[in-house]
Design a protein around this motif. Structure first.
Motif, short mmCIF file in Angstrom:
data_model
loop_
_atom_site.label_atom_id
_atom_site.label_comp_id
_atom_site.label_asym_id
_atom_site.label_seq_id
_atom_site.Cartn_x
_atom_site.Cartn_y
_atom_site.Cartn_z
N ILE A 6 26.50 -29.86 -15.19
CA ILE A 6 25.64 -29.20 -14.22
C ILE A 6 24.72 -30.25 -13.62
O ILE A 6 24.28 -31.18 -14.30
N GLU A 7 24.47 -30.12 -12.33
CA GLU A 7 23.65 -31.08 -11.60
C GLU A 7 22.59 -30.31 -10.81
O GLU A 7 22.90 -29.36 -10.11
N ILE A 8 21.33 -30.70 -10.97
CA ILE A 8 20.26 -30.02 -10.25
C ILE A 8 19.36 -31.05 -9.56
O ILE A 8 19.35 -32.23 -9.92
N GLY A 9 18.61 -30.58 -8.56
CA GLY A 9 17.76 -31.47 -7.77
C GLY A 9 16.46 -31.77 -8.48
O GLY A 9 15.39 -31.32 -8.06
N ALA A 10 16.55 -32.54 -9.56
CA ALA A 10 15.37 -32.90 -10.34
C ALA A 10 15.50 -34.36 -10.74
O ALA A 10 16.22 -34.69 -11.68
N GLY A 11 14.84 -35.25 -10.01
CA GLY A 11 14.88 -36.66 -10.31
C GLY A 11 13.51 -37.27 -10.10
O GLY A 11 12.56 -36.59 -9.68
N GLY A 12 13.40 -38.55 -10.38
CA GLY A 12 12.12 -39.21 -10.19
C GLY A 12 11.63 -39.14 -8.77
O GLY A 12 10.43 -39.13 -8.51
N GLY A 13 12.56 -39.08 -7.81
CA GLY A 13 12.18 -39.03 -6.41
C GLY A 13 11.99 -37.64 -5.85
O GLY A 13 11.71 -37.47 -4.65
N SER A 14 12.16 -36.59 -6.69
CA SER A 14 12.03 -35.21 -6.20
C SER A 14 10.62 -34.97 -5.67
O SER A 14 9.62 -35.27 -6.34
N ILE A 15 10.53 -34.42 -4.47
CA ILE A 15 9.26 -34.29 -3.76
C ILE A 15 8.56 -32.99 -4.16
O ILE A 15 9.18 -31.93 -4.22
N PRO A 50 3.93 -36.84 -2.63
CA PRO A 50 4.02 -37.10 -4.08
C PRO A 50 5.36 -36.65 -4.66
O PRO A 50 5.95 -35.65 -4.24
N THR A 51 5.83 -37.40 -5.64
CA THR A 51 7.10 -37.12 -6.30
C THR A 51 6.89 -37.03 -7.81
O THR A 51 5.79 -37.25 -8.32
N VAL A 52 7.96 -36.76 -8.52
CA VAL A 52 7.91 -36.71 -9.99
C VAL A 52 7.49 -38.06 -10.56
O VAL A 52 6.67 -38.13 -11.48
N THR A 53 8.03 -39.14 -10.03
CA THR A 53 7.64 -40.48 -10.51
C THR A 53 6.16 -40.72 -10.29
O THR A 53 5.48 -41.31 -11.15
#
Length: 691
Positions: free
Chosen positions: A336-345, A377-380
């Protein structure tokens, strides 16, 4: 003359391009990480290779093999930046791409948006021909109509053509004749046949697969040709191989002809790396958690192996919403792949709520802290403010992070509109992205009839170890394992993947009507074809193993399940295998109902290459100092910071703690303990009982 002993894996992601160099002669592994160059992905690859080879003290002539995986195919389809293509299909089926399955992925959305076909209607041409569901020719191919269609497409300036005729998986003769005519009428224009890329039942999926392959072929053909030529010009004597979506590797020639098979090559490499690390750690059942700069991928691994699927959905209109994309008949590792990464806004929604993703800042402009033009701002950015990331030691100190810019952006875009503090906004981002990943993982595991609490988590990717502790707590997992080089683990996956190929032959039959001698002939033909392809990809003659499976269903059902087959098959053994698989998936066993066979499948795999094993050989002086770090239980409080490379095997520490390495950072909460094992893994125990 010495034999080249260096192998290199290269993973091009949405934010970073990762490298792993394995020097078999010196039993060492080196890693590297570079920002992806989306305008020209090959530039980051070549620059990163130069640096990595210099650090290793070896030349390009010492490289025996480079294995590459890329998100380029996925991005081309998502961004609709592929070739101008045409489709030639059976008369009466011109609009099948728009009709699709006639299913709604959201029953209550009155403004439901469906994915647009890659081929607009004026470039879809219908011609007279027909085979029936048994493969018998009912109408001959009208060759004059194919020529007329080819000339009409030429007038519209097509750059590639897909051909999909009804039931061509049973008899491909009409498609092959159409391809010969197109070669005469459209010289130099690549043609994709559905019977080549997806020779199996289900017309809509088969047509989509052919169209996607045609859509990406011109760009991928140029990209791979240029990259291979550039590497050869640098002096590379060994082959360039590509990772396939099902976890195997293939030659450049195969990949240029079948680029649709690369659509999930990056995520497949992550799952392959997880299986490798699980074998080393002695953990057979686990949830693989790969969080990079753009997406997070979860894969359930049982008995040391990930499950595979024969359908993949690309370019979803509602990102990560099942049913809203283009279904492809492509063998993939089931994850499964979801839109959650260090760059997620992160942003404030129209309803005044804090939301995170799925939009990503990518590498350009990137998170605000990268100081490359990012403004939201992003997750990172949140992880930096919460103390999880060091502004001085990001990427081993090569990239300084701008904390002040993050505080200003967080205040302007989130804190002030929401009426909260900057720290509360950052904590909210971290909590939301963890909850999003936990919800997706629960659903993914539940659909397989499993309880996530039974599994350990293996965390990797640049952001994975930062979020693994929080995610494991939400899922109530007892243990987290973070392998050495976690930030570039997917690139290692390329180097531990075996040459492999998946083949299929379709034909719907009742189980009691199957001619078993004919099935044996099908498998024999597929085995011969697969063996030749794997030997071309570098497998030793005779070093190929086969796994057989069959897609089956009860008569009258609309969908099927994959059933593993024993070595010796007959009606009784196949029926028993189907009943066992059905009961495992649905917890019921229905007897006395006729069964149908749809497709016979063969997975062929050569031996896995070996890589030197990492080891923990620290001197025990791992403590680097302290810095304020935020946890829900403590708020912002002093936290010990450790150097991963100096942790002594077996030495146990209590949280809260942060463990830093070059490509990633591991966060351990106050209710956990951690230690390094003899293989270089960090074991985080959320119950205080790590072994």
């Amino acid at each position: 003359m010495s034999v080249p002993s260096v192998r290199i894996g290269v993973d091009v992601g949405g934010t970073f391009t990762d490298f792993v160099l394995v020097d078999e002669a010196r039993s060492r592994v080196l890693t590297g990480k570079r920002l992806t160059t989306p305008d020209d992905p090959g530039r980051a690859i070549l620059e990163g290779l130069d640096r990595l080879l210099a650090e290793a003290g070896v030349g390009i002539g010492d490289v025996r093999q480079i294995v590459h995986g890329t998100t380029l195919v996925t991005n081309i389809v998502i961004e609709r930046k592929g070739a101008r293509i045409g489709l030639i299909t059976t008369r009466g089926f011109r609009d099948s791409l728009e009709m699709g399955r006639e299913m709604r992925y959201d029953l209550y959305d009155l403004f439901l948006e469906k994915p647009e076909p890659l081929v607009p209607r004026p470039r879809r041409m219908a011609v007279t021909q027909r085979h029936d569901a048994h493969g018998t020719e009912r109408l001959a191919l009208a060759e004059a109509e194919v020529r007329d269609a080819a000339r009409a497409l030429k007038a519209q300036g097509v750059e590639a053509v897909a051909v999909c005729f009804l039931h061509s998986y049973l008899d491909a003769s009409h498609e092959r004749r159409a391809a010969a005519i197109l070669a005469e009428e459209l010289p130099g224009v690549p043609v994709t046949l559905s019977s080549d890329v997806a020779p199996e039942i289900r017309e809509y999926e088969r047509a989509n697969t052919a169209c996607v392959n045609a859509y990406v072929t011109p760009l991928m053909d140029r990209y791979l040709a240029v990259l291979e030529a550039a590497l050869k010009a640098k002096g590379l004597g060994g082959p360039l191989h590509l990772m396939l979506s099902a976890g195997g590797i293939a030659t450049v020639g195969y990949s240029r002809a079948n680029p649709v098979q690369l659509i999930e090559s990056g995520p497949a490499a992550g799952a392959t790396a997880a299986m490798h690390h699980g074998r080393i750690a002695g953990v057979a059942d686990m949830i693989s958690f790969d969080m990079g700069g753009t997406t997070a991928k979860m894969c359930l691994i049982e008995k040391g192996e990930a499950e595979h699927a024969s359908v993949f959905e690309a370019a979803r209109v509602r990102r990560f919403r099942k049913g809203s994309g283009l279904p492809l008949k492509v063998p993939v590792i089931d994850l499964i792949e979801i839109g959650a990464g260090g760059g997620s806004i992160a942003q404030v929604s129209a309803m005044g709520l804090l939301t995170v993703g799925p939009e990503s800042a990518g590498s350009v402009p990137g998170p605000v802290c990268y100081a490359r033009g990012g403004t939201h701002p992003t997750v990172t950015d949140a992880d930096l403010l919460l103390g999880y990331l060091s502004p001085e030691y990001f990427l081993g100190g090569e990239m300084a992070l701008d904390r002040g810019a993050v505080e200003r952006a967080m205040e302007e875009h989130l804190a002030r509109p929401l009426g909260i503090t900057v720290l509360e906004a950052a904590a909210g981002i971290h909590a939301i992205v963890n909850e999003n990943m936990a919800a997706a993982t629960r659903m993914y595991v539940a659909e397989k009839g499993r309880d996530p609490r039974r599994y350990a988590m293996l965390a990797f990717g640049g952001a994975g170890p930062v979020h693994a502790y929080g995610l494991a707590k939400l899922l109530k997992l007892p243990r987290v394992i973070v392998p050495a080089g976690a930030g570039v683990a997917s690139a290692l996956g390329f180097l531990v993947a075996a040459p492999a190929i998946d083949l299929v032959r379709s034909g719907v039959q009742r189980l009691n009507a199957v001619e078993w001698s004919g099935v044996a002939q099908k498998f024999a033909a597929m085995e011969a074809e697969a063996r030749a392809m794997l030997e071309d990809a570098g497998a030793a003659p005779g070093d190929v193993t086969f796994r057989r499976s069959v897609d089956m269903r009860y008569a009258g059902q609309g969908f099927d399940i994959a059933v593993p087959l024993p070595d010796a098959i007959d009606a009784a053994s196949v029926e028993a295998a189907f009943l066992d698989t059905y009961q495992r998936l649905f917890d019921r066993r229905i007897t006395g109902v006729p069964m149908e066979v749809l497709s016979w499948r063969l997975n062929a795999t050569a031996s896995r290459p070996s890589v030197p094993e990492s080891s923990a050989a620290g001197d025990g002086h791992s403590l680097k100092g302290e810095r304020p770090v935020w946890f829900p239980e403590t708020g912002m409080a002093p936290c010990r910071v450790h150097d991963r490379y100096r942790l002594r095997p077996g030495e146990r520490h209590a949280g809260p703690a942060v463990v830093e390495e070059r490509e990633s950072t591991i966060v351990i909460g106050p209710d956990a303990t951690f230690m390094a094992d003899s293989h270089g893994n960090i074991i985080i125990d959320l119950t205080g009982d790590a072994a």
